[in-house]
Design a protein around this motif. Structure first.
Motif, PDB file in Angstrom:
ATOM      1  N   TRP B  12       0.841  -1.209   0.000  1.00  0.00           N
ATOM      2  CA  TRP B  12       0.000   0.000   0.000  1.00  0.00           C
ATOM      3  C   TRP B  12       0.871   1.252   0.000  1.00  0.00           C
ATOM      4  N   TYR B  16       1.057   4.140  -2.794  1.00  0.00           N
ATOM      5  CA  TYR B  16       0.609   5.492  -2.417  1.00  0.00           C
ATOM      6  C   TYR B  16       1.751   6.497  -2.561  1.00  0.00           C
ATOM      7  N   ASP B  19       2.600   7.262  -6.125  1.00  0.00           N
ATOM      8  CA  ASP B  19       1.554   8.135  -6.673  1.00  0.00           C
ATOM      9  C   ASP B  19       1.741   9.562  -6.148  1.00  0.00           C
ATOM     10  N   PHE B  20       2.077   9.663  -4.881  1.00  0.00           N
ATOM     11  CA  PHE B  20       2.217  10.961  -4.214  1.00  0.00           C
ATOM     12  C   PHE B  20       3.276  11.829  -4.896  1.00  0.00           C
ATOM     13  N   VAL B  21       4.359  11.182  -5.332  1.00  0.00           N
ATOM     14  CA  VAL B  21       5.460  11.960  -5.925  1.00  0.00           C
ATOM     15  C   VAL B  21       5.550  11.767  -7.437  1.00  0.00           C
ATOM     16  N   ASP B  22       4.550  11.114  -8.027  1.00  0.00           N
ATOM     17  CA  ASP B  22       4.528  10.904  -9.480  1.00  0.00           C
ATOM     18  C   ASP B  22       5.770  10.169  -9.978  1.00  0.00           C
ATOM     19  N   ILE B  47      -0.189  11.828   4.474  1.00  0.00           N
ATOM     20  CA  ILE B  47       0.013  10.387   4.217  1.00  0.00           C
ATOM     21  C   ILE B  47      -0.545   9.563   5.387  1.00  0.00           C
TER      22      ILE B  47
END
Lengths: 578, 84
Positions: B12, B16, B19-22, B47
């Motif tokens: 997870w 996540y 995704d958060f930092v591309d 977060i």
């Protein structure tokens, strides 16, 4: 037969209000035709949607503003403004719609015309404007900083709002804890005033009613993110325009006393609704600035305007302190010529002609930059800081007053007192009678013993040639300039003896000009903890290695993270955050 | 008290945080420091909130601040009993 005129507004501004009796009038004034510039040829409407205030606003109360204004009432009873926003969107008639989720936000004077102009640059534009907060610190820290509606009212009075709405930049901060202009303008998570063509509002489906936390949680961020990721759109950021948040207790900014607790709740809601990371929009954006003078105006707001009397006074004081009028310099030169002639050394005058032009350039250049050409040739001015440092000091004191930073002004290392006179002059010009200016100095010149950094030979030379200035001489200069008074406080003696017990409670500006390691360290150790949040620390002699060593050691010892700003080749400064 | 499988939590967080930092998930390993990913204290709280929502648990607000990378964070959760 002529066609009926098209009365469709080019722009609708939707403003959400909830218990904003104090803030909404200013917001609406800032959106009115008398305040907004460049809107003369545009029909636009403003829709206020009240979200359940006990005493809702009434359109008639704002009749004098000349707005095409409607006030709607959202009665869904939620604490989130999302339903009210969607109600405003549904009622809007403009081809463009600008949504302001927080009705406590005042606009800069070019916000609406720039939004319209920017939206014409692309067929699918998302026009983003910066979100600022009135006050020196983020308003969610009001319980630490003492910020209040009363402080805010005084701030707005200090810039004579609404005379020149761009002066709001002078009394505001970005939303980051370490604000910078780049960060203010770069598109991030959200914009309080975001403008889209109606078709794009329809396409994105408005605000998500799933966001039901107080203030709307991350609904505005979600709207911006979803809009910015529609196919073929272009994010356009407005330069030099912004909205400015007024202090109140009903928005997301202040709904939770603990800002981190608030974020956690918002994040939980966002993840529940979106099942993905909450993050800023990271897409290439266009930067649009409609008028060249706008950004300049944010940093030099008085340029082009009538110069107020206090500014004229301070300009003259600056000239006097720097002796740039040159009368005294000329007198010194005539005296020198008279001495040489009296001593029968006219031959030296004749010989000096060859090198005079070169030496004159050196002397003028050094004095303008606040440099000492020769320790036996001190300038005749009341300060040897040079124009740039003196102007920086003046701006710092003006900022202290503009932003209502509490505390006194302190200088350690006075010489003839020119810098302290500038501090006092700004207070006089602005009518401040509360603050004191503290002058700490040995009034005997530099100390001769300085431990490992002893520079006795240089000290003796400097002291013998004019660096030692008596307290009486400094007092006389203050009196001559009309700056002497009860607020001017002298602390004669060595810093290590006088500063630890000095009766100074709070410091808004601390200027250190002690040259040596121990002088600098003694002053920082005794006074730094008294500098308030938002206060300035100016180090005049950072280019001198012993002084820089002391500053660096102190900053490391205290874990000071605030970045230092270079003033010129000699001096540095920083601003205390916490 | 609810307990979770370490692999489930790691998976997870990897998804996540990437995704958060591309970044691609491969860029987030057990030893990638949070500082390297550019997280600050505000990010840590966001977060944490997402993690609480995803796993329906409550975690200490300092969970991220006191751990440098995913490996130590998972060990921290193990020590607190959230990971079996």
């Amino acid at each position: 037969m002529s066609a009926a005129p098209d009365l469709t507004p080019v722009l609708t501004v939707v403003v959400i209000s909830f218990e904003m009796a104090r803030e909404l009038p200013r917001t609406l004034l800032s959106l009115s035709p008398g305040y907004q510039q460049g809107m003369e040829g545009h029909l636009y409407e403003v829709i206020v949607v009240d979200n359940g205030s006990a005493t809702p606003p009434v359109a008639a109360d704002f009749a004098g503003l000349g707005l095409d204004l409607r006030v709607l009432h959202c009665t869904t009873g939620t604490r989130s403004p999302v339903d009210a926003l969607n109600m405003g969107l549904a009622a809007s008639r403009g081809g463009l719609v600008c949504c302001m989720i927080d009705g406590a936000r005042m606009a800069s004077p070019g916000l609406l015309s720039a939004s319209i102009a920017a939206s014409r640059l692309h067929p699918r534009p998302i026009v983003f404007s910066a979100s600022m907060m009135l006050g020196h610190h983020p308003q969610w820290r009001a319980h630490e900083t003492g910020y209040s509606a009363a402080v805010e009212d005084a701030l707005l009075d200090s810039i004579r709002w609404p005379e020149d709405g761009y002066r709001l930049f002078e009394v505001s901060n970005g939303q980051s804890s370490a604000p910078s202009e780049l960060r203010w303008y770069a598109p991030g998570h959200e914009s309080n005033a975001v403008t889209l063509p109606r078709a794009l509002w329809d396409e994105v489906g408005g605000y998500d009613p799933g966001f039901q936390t107080a203030g709307g949680g991350f609904s505005s961020c979600d709207l911006f993110s979803r809009s910015a990721h529609l196919p073929g759109v272009q994010v356009i950021v407005l330069g030099g325009e912004a909205t400015f948040h007024q202090f109140h207790g009903k928005s997301a900014s202040t709904a939770h006393r603990d800002g981190l607790d608030q974020l956690r709740v918002f994040s939980q809601e966002y993840f529940r609704l979106r099942n993905c990371a909450f993050k800023p929009v990271r897409k290439p954006f266009w930067f649009f600035q409609m008028r060249n003078q706008v950004l300049q105006k944010t940093t030099n707001p008085t340029k082009g305007a009538a110069i107020p009397p206090e500014q004229r006074y301070l300009d003259l004081l600056e000239q006097r302190l720097l002796n740039s009028g040159a009368r005294e310099v000329e007198a010194h030169l005539r005296a020198l010529v008279a001495v040489l002639r009296a001593e029968g050394r006219a031959d030296l005058l004749k010989q000096s002609r060859a090198g005079r032009a070169y030496q004159l350039r050196r002397v003028i250049g050094a004095e303008q930059q606040g440099l000492l050409l020769d320790p036996t040739l001190l300038p005749s001015a009341l300060t040897m800081t040079g124009r740039r440092r003196l102007q920086y000091l003046r701006r710092c004191v003006e900022t202290v007053l503009n932003q209502a930073i509490p505390g006194d002004l302190v200088e350690c290392g006075i010489w003839r007192g020119g810098s302290a006179m500038m501090m006092a002059g700004v207070l006089v010009a602005r009518g401040d009678q509360e603050r004191k200016v503290w002058l700490a100095d040995s009034f005997e010149g530099l100390p001769r013993q300085d431990g490992d950094y002893d520079t006795t030979a240089q000290v003796d030379l400097l002291n013998a040639n004019g660096l030692a200035v008596t307290e009486a001489t400094v007092r006389a200069s203050f009196t001559e300039l009309g700056l002497m008074g009860d607020s001017i406080c002298f602390l004669p003696g060595w810093f290590c003896d006088t500063l630890p017990s000095a009766p100074i409670e709070r410091i808004a500006l601390l200027r250190l000009d002690g040259d040596h390691y121990s002088s600098t360290m003694d002053a920082l150790t005794a006074l730094y903890h008294k500098v308030v949040s938002g206060g300035f620390i100016i180090i005049d002699d950072y280019a001198l290695q012993p002084c820089a060593d002391a500053v660096n050691a102190f900053r490391e010892m205290r874990g000071i993270q605030e970045p230092m700003e270079r003033i010129d080749q000699m001096a540095m400064a920083w601003r205390k955050h916490v | 008290m609810k307990t979770f499988d370490a692999a489930q939590v790691q998976s997870w967080f990897t998804r996540y945080l990437a995704d958060f930092v591309d970044l691609p998930e491969s860029a987030v390993t057990l030893d990638t420091t949070f500082a390297k990913l550019g997280f600050d204290s505000v990010d840590s709280v966001i977060i944490s909130g997402a993690f609480e929502e995803a796993f329906d648990v409550e975690v200490d607000a300092t969970l991220f601040l006191r751990n440098d990378d995913l490996r130590s964070l998972i060990e921290d959760l193990r020590a607190s009993g959230l990971i079996a």
